[in-house]
Design a protein around this motif. Structure first.
Motif, PDB file in Angstrom:
ATOM      1  N   VAL A 115       1.020  -1.221  -0.044  1.00 44.31           N
ATOM      2  CA  VAL A 115      -0.087   0.016  -0.045  1.00 44.31           C
ATOM      3  C   VAL A 115       0.935   1.334   0.033  1.00 44.31           C
ATOM      4  O   VAL A 115       1.998   1.253   0.338  1.00 44.31           O
ATOM      5  N   ALA A 116       0.306   2.338  -0.396  1.00 48.24           N
ATOM      6  CA  ALA A 116       0.759   3.721  -0.327  1.00 48.24           C
ATOM      7  C   ALA A 116       1.762   4.045   1.011  1.00 48.24           C
ATOM      8  O   ALA A 116       2.439   4.818   0.980  1.00 48.24           O
ATOM      9  N   ASP A 117       0.918   3.758   2.120  1.00 40.70           N
ATOM     10  CA  ASP A 117       1.322   4.169   3.467  1.00 40.70           C
ATOM     11  C   ASP A 117       1.271   2.873   4.109  1.00 40.70           C
ATOM     12  O   ASP A 117       0.421   2.541   5.089  1.00 40.70           O
ATOM     13  N   PRO A 118       2.352   2.013   4.316  1.00 38.45           N
ATOM     14  CA  PRO A 118       2.500   0.741   5.033  1.00 38.45           C
ATOM     15  C   PRO A 118       2.613   1.304   6.591  1.00 38.45           C
ATOM     16  O   PRO A 118       1.880   0.413   7.253  1.00 38.45           O
ATOM     17  N   GLU A 119       3.204   2.230   6.911  1.00 40.04           N
ATOM     18  CA  GLU A 119       3.206   2.474   8.428  1.00 40.04           C
ATOM     19  C   GLU A 119       1.947   2.710   8.971  1.00 40.04           C
ATOM     20  O   GLU A 119       1.568   2.318   9.926  1.00 40.04           O
ATOM     21  N   THR A 120       0.904   3.512   8.142  1.00 38.11           N
ATOM     22  CA  THR A 120      -0.314   3.936   8.782  1.00 38.11           C
ATOM     23  C   THR A 120      -1.195   2.640   8.924  1.00 38.11           C
ATOM     24  O   THR A 120      -2.012   2.368   9.488  1.00 38.11           O
ATOM     25  N   LEU A 121      -1.058   1.829   7.751  1.00 41.31           N
ATOM     26  CA  LEU A 121      -1.693   0.470   7.684  1.00 41.31           C
ATOM     27  C   LEU A 121      -1.399  -0.380   8.999  1.00 41.31           C
ATOM     28  O   LEU A 121      -2.142  -0.941   9.589  1.00 41.31           O
ATOM     29  N   ALA A 122      -0.151  -0.539   8.932  1.00 44.52           N
ATOM     30  CA  ALA A 122       0.394  -1.519  10.044  1.00 44.52           C
ATOM     31  C   ALA A 122       0.024  -0.868  11.696  1.00 44.52           C
ATOM     32  O   ALA A 122      -0.531  -1.733  12.413  1.00 44.52           O
TER      33      ALA A 122
END
Length: 131
Positions: A115-122
């Motif tokens: 995804v474009a924002d892996p940190e926020t998904l995690a």
């Protein structure tokens, strides 16, 4: 999308977008949604849905080799892990207590999504697991 859900778009690198297009995978049909009690990933016609209670670990991974990840969903030969990759930089690896459906009759112990924002998904998954 229900209240309390978050949707995460995939980030497509141009080479990955070209490799995915023949399989019907485009930015409009590739996303991950984290709901109050589930996570759903869509990658073209492929879909993984599982309860958040089935997620045992969340980690940021990458980089990935183009030849091993571009195009349709990819299957890990040794562990049957599933990858939905739209770029080779970074993604989120979700590990599951019970294997999930994704590619035909196969069941997968983990799923990687770029995804474009892996940190926020995690963080979205982790925060729901902790609540």
């Amino acid at each position: 999308m229900s209240a309390g859900s978050q949707r995460f778009e995939f980030r497509f690198a141009e080479a990955y977008a070209r490799a995915a297009r023949p399989f019907g995978i485009t930015p409009s049909n590739a996303w991950v949604q984290v709901g109050e009690d589930h996570v759903e990933a869509r990658y073209g016609r492929w879909r993984v849905v599982t309860g958040l209670s089935n997620v045992t670990a969340v980690e940021i991974t990458g980089p990935y080799r183009f030849v091993k990840t571009a195009g349709p969903p990819r299957l890990g030969i040794t562990d049957l892990g599933l990858t939905f990759a739209s770029n080779g930089d970074r993604g989120v690896l979700l590990s599951f207590r019970n294997k999930v459906s994704g590619l035909g009759p196969l069941r997968h112990p983990e799923l990687t999504v770029t995804v474009a924002d892996p940190e926020t998904l995690a963080e979205a998954v982790r925060s729901r697991l902790e609540s």
